[in-house]
Design a protein around this motif. Structure first.
Motif, PDB file in Angstrom:
ATOM      1  N   ARG A 167      38.888  67.963  21.835  1.00 11.55           N
ATOM      2  CA  ARG A 167      40.345  67.962  21.757  1.00 11.55           C
ATOM      3  C   ARG A 167      41.009  67.896  23.136  1.00 11.55           C
ATOM      4  NH1 ARG A 167      43.642  69.162  17.629  1.00 11.55           N
ATOM      5  NH2 ARG A 167      45.798  69.705  18.106  1.00 11.55           N
ATOM      6  N   GLN A 168      40.372  68.448  24.142  1.00  9.67           N
ATOM      7  CA  GLN A 168      41.020  68.515  25.453  1.00  9.67           C
ATOM      8  C   GLN A 168      40.707  67.318  26.351  1.00  9.67           C
ATOM      9  OE1 GLN A 168      39.614  69.549  28.764  1.00  9.67           O
ATOM     10  NE2 GLN A 168      37.548  69.047  28.017  1.00  9.67           N
ATOM     11  N   TRP A 169      39.744  66.449  25.938  1.00  5.37           N
ATOM     12  CA  TRP A 169      39.450  65.281  26.768  1.00  5.37           C
ATOM     13  C   TRP A 169      40.592  64.277  26.696  1.00  5.37           C
ATOM     14  CZ3 TRP A 169      36.196  67.025  29.782  1.00  5.37           C
ATOM     15  CH2 TRP A 169      34.978  67.589  29.426  1.00  5.37           C
ATOM     16  N   PRO A 170      40.878  63.557  27.789  1.00  2.00           N
ATOM     17  CA  PRO A 170      41.837  62.443  27.725  1.00  2.00           C
ATOM     18  C   PRO A 170      41.144  61.195  27.174  1.00  2.00           C
ATOM     19  CG  PRO A 170      41.041  62.693  29.961  1.00  2.00           C
ATOM     20  CD  PRO A 170      40.406  63.812  29.156  1.00  2.00           C
ATOM     21  N   TYR A 171      41.834  60.478  26.303  1.00  2.00           N
ATOM     22  CA  TYR A 171      41.280  59.258  25.716  1.00  2.00           C
ATOM     23  C   TYR A 171      42.106  58.061  26.181  1.00  2.00           C
ATOM     24  CZ  TYR A 171      38.739  62.478  22.732  1.00  2.00           C
ATOM     25  OH  TYR A 171      37.921  63.483  22.285  1.00  2.00           O
ATOM     26  N   CYS A 172      41.449  56.946  26.378  1.00  2.00           N
ATOM     27  CA  CYS A 172      42.171  55.763  26.836  1.00  2.00           C
ATOM     28  C   CYS A 172      41.459  54.496  26.367  1.00  2.00           C
ATOM     29  CB  CYS A 172      42.301  55.771  28.351  1.00  2.00           C
ATOM     30  SG  CYS A 172      40.727  55.705  29.231  1.00  2.00           S
ATOM     31  N   ARG A 173      42.163  53.385  26.522  1.00  2.00           N
ATOM     32  CA  ARG A 173      41.665  52.041  26.199  1.00  2.00           C
ATOM     33  C   ARG A 173      41.482  51.817  24.708  1.00  2.00           C
ATOM     34  NH1 ARG A 173      38.700  53.239  30.761  1.00  2.00           N
ATOM     35  NH2 ARG A 173      36.882  53.839  29.541  1.00  2.00           N
ATOM     36  N   THR A 174      40.822  52.738  24.028  1.00  2.00           N
ATOM     37  CA  THR A 174      40.571  52.497  22.605  1.00  2.00           C
ATOM     38  C   THR A 174      40.440  53.817  21.868  1.00  2.00           C
ATOM     39  OG1 THR A 174      39.085  51.433  21.010  1.00  2.00           O
ATOM     40  CG2 THR A 174      38.057  52.437  22.921  1.00  2.00           C
ATOM     41  N   ASN A 175      40.797  53.800  20.609  1.00  2.00           N
ATOM     42  CA  ASN A 175      40.568  54.942  19.727  1.00  2.00           C
ATOM     43  C   ASN A 175      39.644  54.539  18.576  1.00  2.00           C
ATOM     44  OD1 ASN A 175      42.359  53.267  18.424  1.00  2.00           O
ATOM     45  ND2 ASN A 175      43.592  54.921  17.561  1.00  2.00           N
ATOM     46  N   ILE A 176      38.849  53.503  18.832  1.00  2.00           N
ATOM     47  CA  ILE A 176      37.942  52.977  17.810  1.00  2.00           C
ATOM     48  C   ILE A 176      36.580  53.642  17.940  1.00  2.00           C
ATOM     49  CG2 ILE A 176      36.745  50.921  16.985  1.00  2.00           C
ATOM     50  CD1 ILE A 176      39.128  49.272  17.933  1.00  2.00           C
ATOM     51  N   ILE A 177      36.125  54.260  16.862  1.00  2.00           N
ATOM     52  CA  ILE A 177      34.814  54.919  16.827  1.00  2.00           C
ATOM     53  C   ILE A 177      33.832  54.006  16.102  1.00  2.00           C
ATOM     54  CG2 ILE A 177      33.527  56.938  16.050  1.00  2.00           C
ATOM     55  CD1 ILE A 177      36.132  58.499  16.048  1.00  2.00           C
ATOM     56  N   PRO A 178      32.826  53.484  16.797  1.00  2.00           N
ATOM     57  CA  PRO A 178      31.846  52.611  16.130  1.00  2.00           C
ATOM     58  C   PRO A 178      30.855  53.436  15.310  1.00  2.00           C
ATOM     59  CG  PRO A 178      31.268  52.883  18.427  1.00  2.00           C
ATOM     60  CD  PRO A 178      32.555  53.632  18.230  1.00  2.00           C
ATOM     61  N   HIS A 179      31.344  54.016  14.240  1.00  2.00           N
ATOM     62  CA  HIS A 179      30.523  54.906  13.405  1.00  2.00           C
ATOM     63  C   HIS A 179      31.188  55.031  12.042  1.00  2.00           C
ATOM     64  CE1 HIS A 179      27.452  57.906  12.689  1.00  2.00           C
ATOM     65  NE2 HIS A 179      27.081  57.890  13.964  1.00  2.00           N
ATOM     66  N   THR A 180      30.446  55.615  11.096  1.00  2.00           N
ATOM     67  CA  THR A 180      31.011  55.847   9.760  1.00  2.00           C
ATOM     68  C   THR A 180      31.727  57.185   9.662  1.00  2.00           C
ATOM     69  OG1 THR A 180      28.907  56.815   9.023  1.00  2.00           O
ATOM     70  CG2 THR A 180      29.240  54.452   8.622  1.00  2.00           C
ATOM     71  N   HIS A 181      31.520  58.072  10.646  1.00  2.00           N
ATOM     72  CA  HIS A 181      32.153  59.380  10.627  1.00  2.00           C
ATOM     73  C   HIS A 181      32.312  59.883  12.055  1.00  2.00           C
ATOM     74  CE1 HIS A 181      27.738  60.075  10.208  1.00  2.00           C
ATOM     75  NE2 HIS A 181      27.965  61.008  11.117  1.00  2.00           N
ATOM     76  N   CYS A 182      32.992  61.004  12.193  1.00  2.00           N
ATOM     77  CA  CYS A 182      33.290  61.552  13.524  1.00  2.00           C
ATOM     78  C   CYS A 182      32.115  62.371  14.036  1.00  2.00           C
ATOM     79  CB  CYS A 182      34.568  62.380  13.472  1.00  2.00           C
ATOM     80  SG  CYS A 182      36.051  61.407  13.144  1.00  2.00           S
ATOM     81  N   GLU A 183      31.044  61.695  14.329  1.00  2.00           N
ATOM     82  CA  GLU A 183      29.885  62.343  14.923  1.00  2.00           C
ATOM     83  C   GLU A 183      30.239  62.752  16.358  1.00  2.00           C
ATOM     84  OE1 GLU A 183      26.093  63.128  16.713  1.00  2.00           O
ATOM     85  OE2 GLU A 183      27.492  61.569  17.351  1.00  2.00           O
ATOM     86  N   HIS A 184      29.730  63.895  16.794  1.00  2.00           N
ATOM     87  CA  HIS A 184      30.141  64.489  18.062  1.00  2.00           C
ATOM     88  C   HIS A 184      30.030  63.524  19.234  1.00  2.00           C
ATOM     89  CE1 HIS A 184      29.044  67.189  21.629  1.00  2.00           C
ATOM     90  NE2 HIS A 184      30.349  67.296  21.483  1.00  2.00           N
ATOM     91  N   MET A 185      28.856  62.963  19.460  1.00  2.00           N
ATOM     92  CA  MET A 185      28.660  62.110  20.623  1.00  2.00           C
ATOM     93  C   MET A 185      29.428  60.796  20.511  1.00  2.00           C
ATOM     94  SD  MET A 185      27.096  63.834  22.776  1.00  2.00           S
ATOM     95  CE  MET A 185      27.003  62.486  23.954  1.00  2.00           C
TER      96      MET A 185
END
Length: 315
Positions: A167-185
């Protein structure tokens, strides 16, 4: 390149789950075994809960732990599979940021609970075989409840930092997760920051906490084997060790799939992405599917009760 592509946003409103990149044309076919396994997991674990609840002879610590394991399996699979199937069937890829972190917490938290429950079940087998006359006085109902509560607290305590750090990391460029679910890594890799603390903490949970669980299980079974080999006859040794087979099979299925999935995700850079994702989903689905089958087939009390239920339904 537009500025919007590099803008930092600490808490994106949504993530986009891609599913299994490269296999989009096969989603309908892939969804068939996924859906079938999910249905089997639901029916199998609910059946275990029903049988233990309705059969007084199964009101023992081992079967209470088995019920806790069934609940953990149900929650873990249900936290992921409905969303995965909605991606396959309806192309519903959006997931809110908070929902993504919640899914991550339940997914990994109940995996940790499941790992701890295998330790509790190993302890039960140790007491039952090494100290049979004291089993009912050591593992009382209150002790079993406290162990179950401790496993839940352990799961929440060790996995909550996953979500807090993400939650505290900054995200940029994309919010696309190449996965079927929100796996940690898979989520952490999207962060535009030095995320080594998340990587190291994930390894600590995998090798430190789950590794410690494995050590406790191994120590328990060393003591169990020593007690078994002291039994006077071969039949007595086989009969006693037979009470451990279902537990050992479930342990092997859970830890082998868990460790293999985690290691390939971290260090399998040359492995195709779709293979990573399929392995991660297999890791989630196989234990909930196999655990009820293993215990149903290899535990005589559960098997007999199930046969009686089937016979009553037919008549």
């Amino acid at each position: 390149m537009s500025d919007s592509n590099t803008t930092h946003f600490t808490n994106p409103s949504t993530f986009i789950l891609l599913g299994i990149p490269g296999l989009e044309v096969a989603y309908v076919w892939i969804s068939i075994p996924f859906c079938a396994m999910y249905i089997i997991a639901l029916l199998g674990n609910i059946t275990i809960l029903f049988i233990v609840k309705t059969e007084p002879s199964l009101h023992e610590p081992m079967y209470y732990f088995l019920c806790m394991l069934a609940i953990a399996n149900l929650v873990q699979a249900t936290s992921v599979l409905p969303k995965t199937l909605s991606i396959f069937w309806f192309n519903s890829r959006e997931i809110e940021f908070s929902a993504c972190l919640t899914q991550m917490f339940f997914l990994h938290g109940f995996s940790m609970i499941e790992s701890g429950l295998f330790v509790a079940m190993a302890f039960d087998r140790y007491v039952a075989i090494c100290h049979p006359l004291r089993h009912s006085t050591i593992l009382t109902y209150s002790v079993v409840a406290k162990i179950g509560l401790a496993m839940m607290l352990q799961g929440g305590m060790f996995i909550l930092p996953y979500a807090l750090l993400a939650r505290q990391w900054p995200y940029c460029r994309t919010n696309i997760i190449p996965h079927t679910h929100c796996e940690h890594m898979a989520v952490v890799k999207l962060a535009c920051a030095d995320t080594r603390i998340s990587n190291y903490y994930g390894l600590f949970v995998l090798l430190g906490v789950k590794g410690l669980h494995i050590v406790f299980i191994v120590v328990s079974y060393i003591q169990i084997l020593r007690a078994i080999f002291r039994l006077p006859t071969r039949d007595a040794r086989l009969k006693t060790f037979g009470t451990c087979w279902s537990h050992l099979f479930s342990i092997f299925v859970f830890f082998s799939s868990s460790i293999f999935s985690s290691i390939t995700h971290r260090y399998g850079q040359n492995v195709p992405l779709y293979f990573h994702i399929i392995i991660a989903n297999v890791y989630l689905l196989v234990p909930p599917v196999l655990n009820p089958i293993i215990y149903g087939v290899m535990t005589r009390q559960i098997r007999d009760r199930l046969f009686r239920l089937l016979i009553v339904q037919k008549t």
